[in-house]
Design a protein around this motif. Structure first.
Motif, PDB file in Angstrom:
ATOM      1  N   GLY A  79      35.456 110.722  -9.109  1.00 43.46           N
ATOM      2  CA  GLY A  79      34.699 110.949  -7.654  1.00 43.46           C
ATOM      3  C   GLY A  79      35.811 110.665  -6.605  1.00 43.46           C
ATOM      4  N   VAL A  80      36.912 110.539  -6.878  1.00 36.69           N
ATOM      5  CA  VAL A  80      37.966 110.511  -5.836  1.00 36.69           C
ATOM      6  C   VAL A  80      39.003 111.275  -6.406  1.00 36.69           C
ATOM      7  N   ASP A  81      39.365 112.390  -5.554  1.00 35.93           N
ATOM      8  CA  ASP A  81      40.469 113.604  -6.189  1.00 35.93           C
ATOM      9  C   ASP A  81      41.647 112.713  -6.164  1.00 35.93           C
ATOM     10  N   LYS A  82      42.082 112.261  -5.135  1.00 34.27           N
ATOM     11  CA  LYS A  82      43.436 111.488  -5.195  1.00 34.27           C
ATOM     12  C   LYS A  82      43.660 110.440  -6.258  1.00 34.27           C
ATOM     13  N   ARG A  83      42.621 109.782  -6.662  1.00 36.36           N
ATOM     14  CA  ARG A  83      42.642 108.797  -7.811  1.00 36.36           C
ATOM     15  C   ARG A  83      42.760 109.468  -9.194  1.00 36.36           C
ATOM     16  N   ASP A  84      42.048 110.666  -9.015  1.00 33.68           N
ATOM     17  CA  ASP A  84      42.023 111.479 -10.397  1.00 33.68           C
ATOM     18  C   ASP A  84      43.326 112.067 -10.521  1.00 33.68           C
ATOM     19  N   GLU A  85      43.993 112.480  -9.706  1.00 35.44           N
ATOM     20  CA  GLU A  85      45.270 113.083  -9.925  1.00 35.44           C
ATOM     21  C   GLU A  85      46.265 112.230 -10.153  1.00 35.44           C
ATOM     22  N   HIS A  86      46.294 110.758  -9.644  1.00 32.69           N
ATOM     23  CA  HIS A  86      47.001 109.650 -10.145  1.00 32.69           C
ATOM     24  C   HIS A  86      46.605 109.361 -11.717  1.00 32.69           C
ATOM     25  N   LEU A  87      45.573 109.421 -11.808  1.00 34.53           N
ATOM     26  CA  LEU A  87      45.259 108.846 -13.360  1.00 34.53           C
ATOM     27  C   LEU A  87      45.886 110.150 -14.357  1.00 34.53           C
ATOM     28  N   LYS A  88      45.839 111.194 -14.056  1.00 28.67           N
ATOM     29  CA  LYS A  88      46.397 112.382 -14.743  1.00 28.67           C
ATOM     30  C   LYS A  88      48.043 112.299 -14.814  1.00 28.67           C
ATOM     31  N   SER A  89      48.594 111.433 -13.802  1.00 30.22           N
ATOM     32  CA  SER A  89      50.016 111.549 -13.768  1.00 30.22           C
ATOM     33  C   SER A  89      50.648 110.487 -15.010  1.00 30.22           C
ATOM     34  N   PRO A  90      51.896 110.893 -15.038  1.00 28.01           N
ATOM     35  CA  PRO A  90      52.656 110.012 -16.134  1.00 28.01           C
ATOM     36  C   PRO A  90      52.450 108.379 -15.801  1.00 28.01           C
ATOM     37  N   ASP A  91      52.034 107.783 -14.730  1.00 33.35           N
ATOM     38  CA  ASP A  91      51.735 106.795 -14.319  1.00 33.35           C
ATOM     39  C   ASP A  91      50.523 106.161 -15.400  1.00 33.35           C
ATOM     40  N   PHE A  92      49.481 106.954 -15.799  1.00 36.35           N
ATOM     41  CA  PHE A  92      48.523 106.571 -16.740  1.00 36.35           C
ATOM     42  C   PHE A  92      48.376 107.498 -17.571  1.00 36.35           C
ATOM     43  N   PHE A  93      47.545 108.699 -17.869  1.00 37.02           N
ATOM     44  CA  PHE A  93      47.369 109.273 -18.978  1.00 37.02           C
ATOM     45  C   PHE A  93      48.091 110.553 -19.185  1.00 37.02           C
ATOM     46  N   ASP A  94      48.999 110.660 -18.309  1.00 37.39           N
ATOM     47  CA  ASP A  94      50.139 111.738 -18.467  1.00 37.39           C
ATOM     48  C   ASP A  94      49.534 113.078 -19.225  1.00 37.39           C
ATOM     49  N   ALA A  95      48.416 113.449 -18.593  1.00 38.60           N
ATOM     50  CA  ALA A  95      47.407 114.544 -18.994  1.00 38.60           C
ATOM     51  C   ALA A  95      48.334 115.797 -19.414  1.00 38.60           C
ATOM     52  N   ALA A  96      49.523 116.048 -18.597  1.00 38.42           N
ATOM     53  CA  ALA A  96      50.317 117.345 -18.914  1.00 38.42           C
ATOM     54  C   ALA A  96      51.081 117.143 -20.341  1.00 38.42           C
ATOM     55  N   LYS A  97      51.503 116.081 -20.771  1.00 36.74           N
ATOM     56  CA  LYS A  97      52.159 115.687 -22.050  1.00 36.74           C
ATOM     57  C   LYS A  97      51.299 115.415 -22.952  1.00 36.74           C
ATOM     58  N   PHE A  98      50.095 114.840 -22.785  1.00 31.84           N
ATOM     59  CA  PHE A  98      49.144 114.184 -23.783  1.00 31.84           C
ATOM     60  C   PHE A  98      47.860 114.673 -23.321  1.00 31.84           C
ATOM     61  N   SER A  99      47.626 115.903 -23.689  1.00 31.30           N
ATOM     62  CA  SER A  99      46.515 116.699 -23.120  1.00 31.30           C
ATOM     63  C   SER A  99      45.096 116.273 -23.771  1.00 31.30           C
ATOM     64  N   THR A 100      44.919 115.735 -24.961  1.00 30.78           N
ATOM     65  CA  THR A 100      43.927 115.636 -25.696  1.00 30.78           C
ATOM     66  C   THR A 100      43.685 114.113 -26.072  1.00 30.78           C
ATOM     67  N   LEU A 101      42.458 113.570 -26.404  1.00 35.41           N
ATOM     68  CA  LEU A 101      42.266 112.297 -26.881  1.00 35.41           C
ATOM     69  C   LEU A 101      41.295 112.819 -27.949  1.00 35.41           C
ATOM     70  N   THR A 102      41.395 111.858 -29.076  1.00 41.84           N
ATOM     71  CA  THR A 102      40.479 112.094 -30.273  1.00 41.84           C
ATOM     72  C   THR A 102      39.937 110.941 -30.949  1.00 41.84           C
ATOM     73  N   PHE A 103      39.009 110.975 -31.645  1.00 40.23           N
ATOM     74  CA  PHE A 103      38.426 109.739 -32.358  1.00 40.23           C
ATOM     75  C   PHE A 103      37.768 110.586 -33.596  1.00 40.23           C
ATOM     76  N   LYS A 104      38.389 109.945 -34.835  1.00 42.06           N
ATOM     77  CA  LYS A 104      37.686 110.348 -36.171  1.00 42.06           C
ATOM     78  C   LYS A 104      37.388 109.025 -37.067  1.00 42.06           C
TER      79      LYS A 104
END
Length: 190
Positions: free
Chosen positions: A79-104
């Motif tokens: 709900g906060v764009d600036k925080r979402d961008e930070h969470l996507k960054s290498p500081d947290f999820f690094d979404a560009a490098k690790f785009s998916t999460l899975t559970f099996k």
């Protein structure tokens, strides 16, 4: 010998007649939420908005179910764009490098009436770890609109972000290590 052969043939045919049923998530009636503690005094909640899941089972009570889930880390929304961008960054999820999460899931154990402990492999931030989640099977109904069977589940659990190398530069006093997960979903029979 003929009786033994007949008995084995009967068992084999009976087993092959037990078809696994695939249940597909209804995206309009599903959510994956999480919350963490910030500075030890408040709760920050968020969700992943792009995900999919299936449940496969032979038994109508889902006691033999297999759960498969895939989500897109870039879909994180607090709900906060600036925080979402930070969470996507290498500081947290690094979404560009690790785009998916899975559970099996790897096992299901009964834990009460319509309650299960589901253990499986969670892959997040390039790390795979076994986790155990609580699953509440909320029942099966005939959907009044589609006229098809529908089943509902609630999944809850807690993981540690440190187990997956997420936000390692942010101590527990800033962002809690424990992340609470709540997922709800309706699934339609394929």
């Amino acid at each position: 010998m003929k009786k033994l052969t007949f008995a084995l043939l009967f068992v084999a045919l009976s087993y092959s007649g037990m078809a696994q049923t695939v249940w597909k998530m209804d995206k309009a009636h599903a959510q994956l939420k999480f919350d963490v503690t910030h500075l030890g005094i408040s709760t920050v909640s968020g969700a992943f908005t792009d995900f999919d899941a299936t449940v496969t089972a032979e038994k109508p009570d889902f006691s033999d179910a297999k759960f498969d889930f895939t989500g897109q880390t870039a879909s994180i929304n607090t709900g906060v764009d600036k925080r979402d961008e930070h969470l996507k960054s290498p500081d947290f999820f690094d979404a560009a490098k690790f785009s998916t999460l899975t559970f099996k899931s790897t096992s299901v154990k009964k834990a009460g009436a319509n309650k299960y402990k589901v253990t499986g492999d969670l892959t997040l931030h390039g790390v795979t770890k076994p986790v155990t989640l609580d699953v509440w099977y909320r029942g099966t109904i005939t959907n009044p609109m589609s006229k098809k069977p529908g089943a509902g589940f609630r999944v809850t659990g807690t993981i540690k972000r440190s187990d997956f190398g997420i936000g390692s530069n942010f101590p527990n006093t800033v962002v809690s290590d424990e992340v609470n997960i709540v997922a709800d979903g309706e699934f339609g029979k394929e």
